[in-house]
Design an enzyme around this catalytic site. Structure first.
Site, PDB file in Angstrom:
ATOM      1  N   HIS A 143       0.829  -1.205   0.000  1.00  0.00           N
ATOM      2  CA  HIS A 143       0.000   0.000   0.000  1.00  0.00           C
ATOM      3  C   HIS A 143       0.866   1.257   0.000  1.00  0.00           C
ATOM      4  CE1 HIS A 143       0.414  -0.252   4.525  1.00  0.00           C
ATOM      5  NE2 HIS A 143       0.519   1.057   4.366  1.00  0.00           N
ATOM      6  N   GLU A 148      -5.010   0.904   0.686  1.00  0.00           N
ATOM      7  CA  GLU A 148      -4.834  -0.506   1.005  1.00  0.00           C
ATOM      8  C   GLU A 148      -5.069  -1.385  -0.227  1.00  0.00           C
ATOM      9  OE1 GLU A 148      -3.575  -0.997   3.787  1.00  0.00           O
ATOM     10  OE2 GLU A 148      -4.623  -0.148   5.489  1.00  0.00           O
TER      11      GLU A 148
END
EC number: 3.5.99.6
Length: 266
Positions: A143, A148
């Site tokens: 990430h 994410e």
């Protein structure tokens, strides 16, 4: 995409700091035309901030006409909380240089309307035209900022729910207690990062080796948001030897040869 393979995390800090200084000085910023610098938090950039402070104190660079935008901030932590990114940046960088307070931009994780705060941040970036250089780090799962795995690769600044892996990784800053780590954060999007004129990602430690391999040798994949850097015209990763352990030997050698002159500047 460029890859700068160095020996140690210390070298990554020195090389990246000198690169930033060269970019600022080459830009010749003024009050009406500031250099716009994107900045991360976390353990990886600490060496870079330390070196930038040293270079500033040595008279090699001024931050008076530099505007900064940080990547992210936790939701719900007071700005003066020791683990807020406001505190991190002021303690580790801003209070040691000559940057003007009005030129510092960090997301407000305590805003009444978080969606409006994210739009305000995007609009503020656009008011400068663009970010000239965005420095960042990468998580073990690939990430960038708090984008994410499975984040949209065209995403903008927004509210994000942090994964359990990220909260576990960040719990070291909260006395090892994951329950103290916020579950939400505000973060610039992948698309926001990609709008920058140039992106420099710092990668150190064996724990980041799989992410580096995915970024350099893998395909562009939303499960590894760092891989989007392949699509940027001026994307660069500056890494230490432990982080290259998952790369093919010929890949590392290729970039060592290609960047020999730049590596030799250390």
């Amino acid at each position: 995409m460029r890859l700068i393979p160095l020996k140690s995390a210390s070298q990554v800090g020195l090389w990246s700091a000198r690169y930033i200084v060269d970019r600022i000085n080459g830009f010749k910023p003024t009050a009406d035309r500031p250099f716009v610098l994107g900045l991360p938090t976390g353990g990886t950039p600490l060496n870079t901030y330390k070196r930038l402070i040293e270079l500033h104190k040595a008279g090699e660079v001024s931050f008076e006409h530099v505007a900064t935008f940080n990547m992210d901030e936790y939701v719900g932590l007071p700005e003066d909380h020791p683990e807020s990114y406001h505190s991190f940046m002021h303690n580790n960088f801003f209070c040691h240089i000559d940057i003007r307070p009005e030129n510092i931009n960090i997301l407000n994780g305590n805003a009444e309307d978080l969606v409006a705060e994210c739009k305000r941040y995007e609009d503020k970036i656009k008011s400068y035209g663009k970010i000239n250089l965005f420095m960042g780090g990468v998580g073990n799962d690939g990430h960038i900022a708090f984008n994410e795995p499975a984040s949209s690769l065209s995403s903008r600044t927004r509210v994000k729910t942090l994964t359990e892996d990220t909260r576990i990784a960040n719990s070291r800053f909260f006395g090892g207690d994951m329950e103290q780590v916020p579950k939400l954060a505000l973060t610039v999007g992948v698309g926001t990062l990609m709008d920058a004129e140039e992106i420099m990602i710092l990668v150190t430690g064996h724990g980041k080796a799989q992410a580096l391999q995915a970024a350099v040798e893998g395909s562009v994949n939303h499960m590894w948001t760092i891989s989007t850097l392949q699509l940027h015209p001026k994307g660069m990763m500056v890494c230490d030897e432990p982080s290259t352990m998952e790369l093919k030997v010929k890949t590392v050698r290729y970039f060592q040869q290609l960047e020999a002159a730049n590596i030799g500047r250390l």
